[in-house]
Design an enzyme around this catalytic site. Structure first.
Site, PDB file in Angstrom:
ATOM      1  N   LYS A 189     -12.918   7.589   4.496  1.00 45.89           N
ATOM      2  CA  LYS A 189     -12.313   7.726   5.812  1.00 45.89           C
ATOM      3  C   LYS A 189     -11.328   8.869   5.800  1.00 45.89           C
ATOM      4  O   LYS A 189     -10.521   8.927   4.878  1.00 45.89           O
ATOM      5  CB  LYS A 189     -11.602   6.405   6.128  1.00 45.89           C
TER       6      LYS A 189
ATOM      7  N   LYS B 165      -9.194   6.816   1.391  1.00 47.51           N
ATOM      8  CA  LYS B 165      -8.663   6.993   2.739  1.00 47.51           C
ATOM      9  C   LYS B 165      -7.588   8.068   2.690  1.00 47.51           C
ATOM     10  O   LYS B 165      -6.593   7.937   1.990  1.00 47.51           O
ATOM     11  CB  LYS B 165      -8.069   5.680   3.240  1.00 47.51           C
TER      12      LYS B 165
HETATM   13  C1  PBG Z   1      -4.462   1.248   9.086  1.00 49.73           C
HETATM   14  C2  PBG Z   1      -5.617   1.909   9.775  1.00 49.73           C
HETATM   15  C3  PBG Z   1      -5.599   3.111  10.460  1.00 49.73           C
HETATM   16  C4  PBG Z   1      -6.895   3.339  10.906  1.00 49.73           C
HETATM   17  C5  PBG Z   1      -7.669   2.262  10.523  1.00 49.73           C
HETATM   18  N1  PBG Z   1      -6.863   1.392   9.796  1.00 49.73           N
HETATM   19  C6  PBG Z   1      -4.471   3.985  10.833  1.00 49.73           C
HETATM   20  C7  PBG Z   1      -3.659   4.681   9.847  1.00 49.73           C
HETATM   21  O1  PBG Z   1      -3.940   4.699   8.649  1.00 49.73           O
HETATM   22  O2  PBG Z   1      -2.671   5.223  10.295  1.00 49.73           O
HETATM   23  C8  PBG Z   1      -7.314   4.555  11.688  1.00 49.73           C
HETATM   24  C9  PBG Z   1      -8.637   4.486  12.341  1.00 49.73           C
HETATM   25  C10 PBG Z   1      -8.882   5.554  13.353  1.00 49.73           C
HETATM   26  O3  PBG Z   1      -8.168   6.571  13.440  1.00 49.73           O
HETATM   27  O4  PBG Z   1      -9.852   5.400  14.113  1.00 49.73           O
HETATM   28  N2  PBG Z   1      -4.408  -0.123   9.368  1.00 49.73           N
END
Ligand code: PBG
Length: 328
Positions: free
Chosen positions: A253, A199
């Site tokens: 992601k 991520k």
């Molecule tokens: C963190 C989380 C995020 C997303 C999913 N889980 C946000 C981040 O890391 O700031 C983002 C998903 C998206 O942008 O659609 N709990």
């Protein structure tokens, strides 16, 4: 001198729609789509999210209704995010048995739990007043190991509420092992972990932070999420560690800016690989389409095909219900 006509004619296979359909190498199916959903505590009407036209912060009732529509369209799964009424430094609402995610999960399982997979995102940023994905040290850094204990408690609370897949997204070291051990100790050895393994610290999460009301109050997430320009092997290292810690499936992601990573992960592992088409990917296509600059429906389906072709078995997308309907 006679003209040289080509012997090889790849266009033969592209000439008619049935020919293209028969020879397609990439197919999408509704069952591999997962719909991310937001439920907010204490609201009477669903709230539209400005930067994500068509996406809502749901009430418990509207959540059930939207889940039902997704199930009818054949969508494979849901992943729930919650916006609590009260936040604090340790994210207490995250493992409160009556917390909004726990209530929402129980509702979703009752509504669609036999037809689709009900998952929960396991993190703290939605529940902390400072907006970081973990608890903080006195110096204001995210404390990795103290956060693991909180994640374990959140995962168990979600499983007790009925969550069918636990999906840790906080990028703490050791989070999968900590969650796996806690789930097993509480009798949830049959609940899988889908790890957000690779991520990246992406600009594409902006609209989500409006939806989940979780933008960090200070600093950024660069000390725990991966650097887009970081070592190329880092994603594979994170994936291998998560699998060694007991992850059942892994995720990359965002999706579209990271198709190279997705392909490398797909080639490396033998577990299901998910890709999260994040909020910013959604917002970019919706915004360009709203301006009349691109063909919205074609751009959506092309983006999903690209993610599938790069190697995703599962795609998390805010268009899941709409795309599933189109695919039927
Ligand atoms: C963190 C989380 C995020 C997303 C999913 N889980 C946000 C981040 O890391 O700031 C983002 C998903 C998206 O942008 O659609 N709990």
């Amino acid at each position: 001198m006679t003209a040289q006509f080509p012997a090889a004619r790849p266009r033969r296979l592209r000439r008619t729609s049935p020919m293209r359909r028969m020879t397609a190498g990439t197919r999408l199916h509704p069952a591999e789509l997962v719909l991310p959903m937001f439920v907010k505590e204490g609201i009477d009407e669903p709230h539209p999210i400005g930067s994500m036209p068509g996406v809502f912060q749901h009430t418990r009732d509207s959540l059930r209704k939207a889940a039902h529509e997704a199930a009818e369209a054949g969508v494979g799964g849901l992943i729930l995010f919650g916006v609590p009424a009260v936040k604090d430094a340790r994210g207490s609402a995250g493992d409160d048995p009556d917390g909004i995610v726990q209530q929402g999960v129980a509702d979703l399982v009752a509504e669609v739990g036999d037809a689709m997979v009900v998952m929960t995102d396991t993190c703290l940023d939605e529940f902390t007043d400072h907006g970081h994905c973990g608890v903080l040290t006195a110096g204001g850094e995210v404390d990795n190991d103290a956060t693991l204990e909180r994640y374990a408690a959140v995962a168990v609370a979600q499983a007790r509420a009925g969550s069918q897949v636990i999906a840790p997204s906080g990028m703490m070291d050791g989070q999968v092992a900590a969650i796996r051990a806690a789930l097993d100790a509480d009798g949830f050895e049959q609940v899988p972990v889908l790890a957000y393994s690779a991520k990246y610290a992406s600009a594409l999460y902006g609209p989500f932070r409006e939806a989940a009301e979780c933008a960090p109050r200070f600093g950024d997430r660069n000390a725990y999420q991966q650097d887009p320009a970081g070592p190329v092997g880092e994603a594979l290292r994170e994936v291998r560690l998560d699998l060694a810690e007991g992850a059942d499936a892994v995720m990359v992601k965002p999706a579209l800016f990271y198709l190279d990573i997705l392909r490398q992960v797909r080639d490396e592992v033998d577990v299901p690989v998910a890709a999260y088409q994040v909020s910013g990917e959604y917002a970019m296509i919706e915004a360009a389409a709203a301006n009349g600059w691109i063909d919205r429906d074609r751009a959506i389906m092309e983006s999903l095909v690209a993610i599938r072709r790069a190697g995703a078995d599962l795609i998390l997308t805010y268009w899941a219900t709409e795309a599933a309907r189109r695919l039927r």
